[in-house]
Design a protein around this motif. Structure first.
Motif, PDB file in Angstrom:
ATOM      1  N   THR A 151     -12.308 -10.734  -1.834  1.00  0.00           N
ATOM      2  CA  THR A 151     -11.051 -10.490  -2.532  1.00  0.00           C
ATOM      3  C   THR A 151      -9.851 -10.937  -1.707  1.00  0.00           C
ATOM      4  OG1 THR A 151     -11.068  -8.189  -1.727  1.00  0.00           O
ATOM      5  CG2 THR A 151     -11.932  -8.601  -3.934  1.00  0.00           C
ATOM      6  N   PHE A 152      -9.945 -10.918  -0.376  1.00  0.00           N
ATOM      7  CA  PHE A 152      -8.839 -11.373   0.471  1.00  0.00           C
ATOM      8  C   PHE A 152      -8.501 -12.848   0.209  1.00  0.00           C
ATOM      9  CE2 PHE A 152      -8.170  -8.408   4.374  1.00  0.00           C
ATOM     10  CZ  PHE A 152      -7.872  -7.357   3.514  1.00  0.00           C
ATOM     11  N   LYS A 153      -9.492 -13.635  -0.175  1.00  0.00           N
ATOM     12  CA  LYS A 153      -9.260 -15.053  -0.470  1.00  0.00           C
ATOM     13  C   LYS A 153      -8.879 -15.276  -1.931  1.00  0.00           C
ATOM     14  CE  LYS A 153     -10.443 -16.579   3.654  1.00  0.00           C
ATOM     15  NZ  LYS A 153      -9.431 -17.144   4.580  1.00  0.00           N
ATOM     16  N   ASN A 154      -8.903 -14.219  -2.713  1.00  0.00           N
ATOM     17  CA  ASN A 154      -8.562 -14.296  -4.139  1.00  0.00           C
ATOM     18  C   ASN A 154      -7.582 -13.181  -4.488  1.00  0.00           C
ATOM     19  OD1 ASN A 154     -10.737 -16.339  -5.399  1.00  0.00           O
ATOM     20  ND2 ASN A 154     -11.719 -15.126  -3.798  1.00  0.00           N
ATOM     21  N   PRO A 155      -6.397 -13.195  -3.865  1.00  0.00           N
ATOM     22  CA  PRO A 155      -5.457 -12.088  -4.038  1.00  0.00           C
ATOM     23  C   PRO A 155      -4.836 -12.057  -5.427  1.00  0.00           C
ATOM     24  CG  PRO A 155      -4.407 -13.856  -2.815  1.00  0.00           C
ATOM     25  CD  PRO A 155      -5.854 -14.252  -2.990  1.00  0.00           C
ATOM     26  N   THR A 156      -4.294 -10.904  -5.784  1.00  0.00           N
ATOM     27  CA  THR A 156      -3.551 -10.774  -7.052  1.00  0.00           C
ATOM     28  C   THR A 156      -2.066 -10.628  -6.718  1.00  0.00           C
ATOM     29  OG1 THR A 156      -4.197  -8.431  -7.069  1.00  0.00           O
ATOM     30  CG2 THR A 156      -5.453  -9.940  -8.450  1.00  0.00           C
ATOM     31  N   ASP A 157      -1.580  -9.385  -6.566  1.00  0.00           N
ATOM     32  CA  ASP A 157      -0.152  -9.219  -6.263  1.00  0.00           C
ATOM     33  C   ASP A 157       0.109  -8.588  -4.903  1.00  0.00           C
ATOM     34  OD1 ASP A 157      -0.976  -6.619  -6.729  1.00  0.00           O
ATOM     35  OD2 ASP A 157       0.473  -6.196  -8.321  1.00  0.00           O
ATOM     36  N   THR A 158      -0.961  -8.317  -4.133  1.00  0.00           N
ATOM     37  CA  THR A 158      -0.801  -7.548  -2.893  1.00  0.00           C
ATOM     38  C   THR A 158      -1.586  -8.159  -1.737  1.00  0.00           C
ATOM     39  OG1 THR A 158      -0.403  -5.471  -4.085  1.00  0.00           O
ATOM     40  CG2 THR A 158      -1.192  -5.272  -1.831  1.00  0.00           C
ATOM     41  N   MET A 159      -0.981  -8.084  -0.526  1.00  0.00           N
ATOM     42  CA  MET A 159      -1.682  -8.420   0.711  1.00  0.00           C
ATOM     43  C   MET A 159      -1.790  -7.164   1.571  1.00  0.00           C
ATOM     44  SD  MET A 159      -0.203 -12.168   1.835  1.00  0.00           S
ATOM     45  CE  MET A 159      -1.263 -12.238   3.315  1.00  0.00           C
ATOM     46  N   LEU A 160      -2.886  -7.089   2.347  1.00  0.00           N
ATOM     47  CA  LEU A 160      -3.154  -5.963   3.229  1.00  0.00           C
ATOM     48  C   LEU A 160      -3.270  -6.448   4.669  1.00  0.00           C
ATOM     49  CD1 LEU A 160      -5.896  -4.216   1.049  1.00  0.00           C
ATOM     50  CD2 LEU A 160      -3.522  -3.472   1.319  1.00  0.00           C
ATOM     51  N   PRO A 161      -3.091  -5.561   5.672  1.00  0.00           N
ATOM     52  CA  PRO A 161      -3.236  -5.976   7.062  1.00  0.00           C
ATOM     53  C   PRO A 161      -4.604  -6.631   7.318  1.00  0.00           C
ATOM     54  CG  PRO A 161      -2.233  -3.818   6.964  1.00  0.00           C
ATOM     55  CD  PRO A 161      -2.640  -4.157   5.561  1.00  0.00           C
ATOM     56  N   GLY A 162      -4.585  -7.746   8.015  1.00  0.00           N
ATOM     57  CA  GLY A 162      -5.804  -8.505   8.281  1.00  0.00           C
ATOM     58  C   GLY A 162      -6.018  -9.642   7.302  1.00  0.00           C
ATOM     59  N   GLN A 163      -5.144  -9.755   6.305  1.00  0.00           N
ATOM     60  CA  GLN A 163      -5.298 -10.771   5.257  1.00  0.00           C
ATOM     61  C   GLN A 163      -4.443 -11.999   5.566  1.00  0.00           C
ATOM     62  OE1 GLN A 163      -4.808  -9.108   1.373  1.00  0.00           O
ATOM     63  NE2 GLN A 163      -5.387 -10.974   0.301  1.00  0.00           N
ATOM     64  N   ILE A 164      -5.007 -13.170   5.277  1.00  0.00           N
ATOM     65  CA  ILE A 164      -4.321 -14.448   5.497  1.00  0.00           C
ATOM     66  C   ILE A 164      -4.413 -15.275   4.218  1.00  0.00           C
ATOM     67  CG2 ILE A 164      -4.399 -16.652   6.749  1.00  0.00           C
ATOM     68  CD1 ILE A 164      -5.470 -15.106   9.168  1.00  0.00           C
ATOM     69  N   ILE A 165      -3.300 -15.888   3.837  1.00  0.00           N
ATOM     70  CA  ILE A 165      -3.298 -16.823   2.714  1.00  0.00           C
ATOM     71  C   ILE A 165      -3.051 -18.224   3.256  1.00  0.00           C
ATOM     72  CG2 ILE A 165      -2.037 -17.560   0.650  1.00  0.00           C
ATOM     73  CD1 ILE A 165      -1.665 -14.697  -0.113  1.00  0.00           C
ATOM     74  N   GLU A 166      -3.940 -19.134   2.894  1.00  0.00           N
ATOM     75  CA  GLU A 166      -3.814 -20.525   3.321  1.00  0.00           C
ATOM     76  C   GLU A 166      -2.907 -21.289   2.351  1.00  0.00           C
ATOM     77  OE1 GLU A 166      -5.196 -21.467   6.095  1.00  0.00           O
ATOM     78  OE2 GLU A 166      -6.658 -19.855   6.466  1.00  0.00           O
ATOM     79  N   ARG A 167      -2.562 -22.502   2.737  1.00  0.00           N
ATOM     80  CA  ARG A 167      -1.788 -23.362   1.838  1.00  0.00           C
ATOM     81  C   ARG A 167      -2.528 -23.520   0.505  1.00  0.00           C
ATOM     82  NH1 ARG A 167       0.016 -28.478   5.642  1.00  0.00           N
ATOM     83  NH2 ARG A 167       1.359 -27.356   7.100  1.00  0.00           N
ATOM     84  N   GLY A 168      -1.791 -23.484  -0.571  1.00  0.00           N
ATOM     85  CA  GLY A 168      -2.391 -23.543  -1.905  1.00  0.00           C
ATOM     86  C   GLY A 168      -2.641 -22.173  -2.496  1.00  0.00           C
ATOM     87  N   GLY A 169      -2.459 -21.110  -1.692  1.00  0.00           N
ATOM     88  CA  GLY A 169      -2.680 -19.749  -2.168  1.00  0.00           C
ATOM     89  C   GLY A 169      -1.490 -19.236  -2.969  1.00  0.00           C
ATOM     90  N   ARG A 170      -1.722 -18.174  -3.712  1.00  0.00           N
ATOM     91  CA  ARG A 170      -0.689 -17.649  -4.605  1.00  0.00           C
ATOM     92  C   ARG A 170      -0.808 -16.141  -4.767  1.00  0.00           C
ATOM     93  NH1 ARG A 170       0.103 -19.862 -10.742  1.00  0.00           N
ATOM     94  NH2 ARG A 170       1.406 -21.375  -9.633  1.00  0.00           N
ATOM     95  N   LEU A 171       0.351 -15.479  -4.884  1.00  0.00           N
ATOM     96  CA  LEU A 171       0.443 -14.106  -5.356  1.00  0.00           C
ATOM     97  C   LEU A 171       1.101 -14.143  -6.733  1.00  0.00           C
ATOM     98  CD1 LEU A 171       1.763 -12.191  -2.200  1.00  0.00           C
ATOM     99  CD2 LEU A 171      -0.585 -12.233  -3.062  1.00  0.00           C
ATOM    100  N   SER A 172       0.599 -13.335  -7.668  1.00  0.00           N
ATOM    101  CA  SER A 172       1.156 -13.293  -9.020  1.00  0.00           C
ATOM    102  C   SER A 172       1.496 -11.851  -9.368  1.00  0.00           C
ATOM    103  CB  SER A 172       0.155 -13.830 -10.045  1.00  0.00           C
ATOM    104  OG  SER A 172      -0.130 -15.195  -9.807  1.00  0.00           O
ATOM    105  N   SER A 173       2.659 -11.655  -9.960  1.00  0.00           N
ATOM    106  CA  SER A 173       3.073 -10.308 -10.339  1.00  0.00           C
ATOM    107  C   SER A 173       2.350  -9.858 -11.606  1.00  0.00           C
ATOM    108  CB  SER A 173       4.586 -10.254 -10.573  1.00  0.00           C
ATOM    109  OG  SER A 173       4.929 -10.911 -11.786  1.00  0.00           O
ATOM    110  N   ARG A 174       2.328  -8.558 -11.824  1.00  0.00           N
ATOM    111  CA  ARG A 174       1.849  -8.011 -13.092  1.00  0.00           C
ATOM    112  C   ARG A 174       3.035  -7.940 -14.064  1.00  0.00           C
ATOM    113  NH1 ARG A 174       0.769  -1.994 -10.561  1.00  0.00           N
ATOM    114  NH2 ARG A 174      -0.157  -3.283  -8.951  1.00  0.00           N
TER     115      ARG A 174
END
Length: 442
Positions: A151-174
């Motif tokens: 799930t860390f590599k497939n985030p929705t609207d939230t990041m948690l400590p220890g999580q990294i998003i690479e280039r091309g990643g996205r967060l989307s609001s509800r």
């Protein structure tokens, strides 16, 4: 002999207790085997817990609904805040099941067998097991314990400590606080290293692209265990959001793209989890009411955006207006009264008065610009014109505007006075107004 028997009995008891403690530990740390499943059942939100019990993966019944959300949440916090979800656009009916399969990973199906969601989009291998870890990450692995999906590599609207998003990643609001369908706002970590906030079109960015300094472009979006939230540059430098550190061992932390477009980091001390709610540590952008200039703005048409003390926006309708959808406080406002021109055989300025709104404006272009030496003169211009719904007075000029009004905001830096027209006799529309489309947006 009795002493020896007693000693043996004590040793046996101690051994049994030790084995029992190992057994309990193993149960909380067990990996989820292929074939295991969870069922969405009202009043019994089944879940798989992390070893510490801090996080849970499973079904949550949606508020005021018979449907369920497959999600991850903080299990020890009273409101059980959701940090990841699978099926926001397609909530699951009661009796739906999520199965762990070897070929497709997690598969969510309805009682009729219709597939609502599955996790195999990034999988390349055969799933052997899954587990919910103490960072809030649900992981699928093969028999060699190689990660196939998480799930860390497939985030929705939230990041948690220890999580990294690479280039091309996205967060989307509800869509709203309680509606988990895809919302208006996105944050994209672009291939050029720039972090871009958008709502139909970009409205804010970190400008972490290649500049005059070699390697200054962003490489990763990082949320580390020290509570630091930053963009790691190619040259090792940082673009930092965090105002101050909060260690993950002492605090529950999350960074969330809220439904109103504001990215904020929140914390709760673990020692006061039962008595304290989430507190914001920082947020971006600094004033979203001024940033969003697509669609209707942060708020709906004819609405006014103001900033709360926590830097989150709130929306309000002017006098004589009400929400088109009473359940959507961030939606569009509609006049409750008959307006001039088309609705009146003979327009009379005496039928209307104006509400004065200091430092308020809608960025909708005006249809007529007049010179006005005073604010009262500008107000009279609007009262005498049946087409005029709003007049903006600024620097001895008077802009007359008509509905629909977009990008409404209240801000002390505007240095303007707004007059919005309403009907004196409270003559309301004879029927409920049709929901306007306003160039395709409601």
């Amino acid at each position: 002999m009795e002493v020896a028997f007693t000693v043996r009995l004590l040793l046996l008891l101690i051994s049994s207790l030790f084995l029992a403690s190992i057994s309990v530990f193993d149960q909380t740390d067990d990996k989820i085997a292929v074939g295991d499943s969870l069922s969405a059942t009202a009043g019994n939100n089944s879940s798989w817990l992390s070893p510490s019990g801090d996080f849970a993966f499973g079904f949550r019944q949606l508020e005021n609904s018979e449907f369920f959300l497959l999600s991850i949440w903080f299990a020890k916090i009273p409101d059980r805040t959701i940090v990841w979800y699978a099926n926001g656009d397609r909530p699951a009916p009661k009796g739906s099941i999520v199965n762990l399969t070897s070929s497709s990973g997690l598969v969510l199906t309805t009682p009729q067998g219709e597939q609502l969601w599955r996790s195999d989009l990034t999988i390349a291998g055969v799933v052997a097991h899954g587990f919910m870890n103490d960072k809030g990450n649900f992981v699928l692995e093969d028999e060699k314990s190689e990660k196939l999906w998480e799930t860390f590599k497939n985030p929705t609207d939230t990041m948690l400590p220890g999580q990294i998003i690479e280039r091309g990643g996205r967060l989307s609001s509800r869509q709203s606080e309680t509606n988990y369908a895809r919302g208006r706002f996105q944050i994209d970590f672009q291939e050029d290293g720039n972090l871009v906030f958008s709502a139909k079109k970009p409205f804010y960015s970190t400008a972490t692209t290649m500049g005059t300094v070699p390697g200054s472009e962003g490489k990763q979006l990082v949320f580390n265990d020290s509570g630091n939230f930053y963009i790691l540059r190619v040259n090792g430098g940082r673009f930092t959001f965090t105002a101050e550190e909060r260690l993950a061992r002492d605090y529950y932390l999350r960074s969330t793209l809220n439904f109103d477009g504001v990215l904020a980091q929140y914390f709760i001390p673990k020692s006061f989890v039962d008595t304290v709610s989430w507190k914001p540590l920082w947020s971006e952008p600094d004033n979203i009411c001024q940033k969003v200039d697509s669609g209707s703005g942060v708020c709906g048409y004819n609405s006014i955006c103001t900033l709360k003390t926590d830097q989150r926006p709130t929306c309000k309708c002017p006098r004589g207006y009400s929400l088109l959808d009473p359940n959507d406080p961030y939606g569009s406002c509609n006049p409750n009264f008959r307006r001039g021109c088309e609705d009146e055989p003979s327009f009379s300025k005496d039928l209307f008065d104006v509400q004065v709104l200091p430092n308020t404006d809608w960025l909708t272009p005006g249809y007529e610009l007049l010179n006005a030496s005073t604010a009262d003169e500008c107000s009279q211009y609007c009262k005498q014109d049946c087409l005029c719904d709003v007049a903006i007075y600024h620097n001895e000029t008077c802009w007359k505007k008509k509905l629909p009004l977009s990008y409404g905001r209240e801000d002390s830096s505007l240095n303007a006075k707004t007059f919005i027209k309403f009907r004196k006799d409270n003559s309301t529309l004879p029927v409920a107004p049709c929901r306007p489309t306003y160039n395709g947006a409601a």
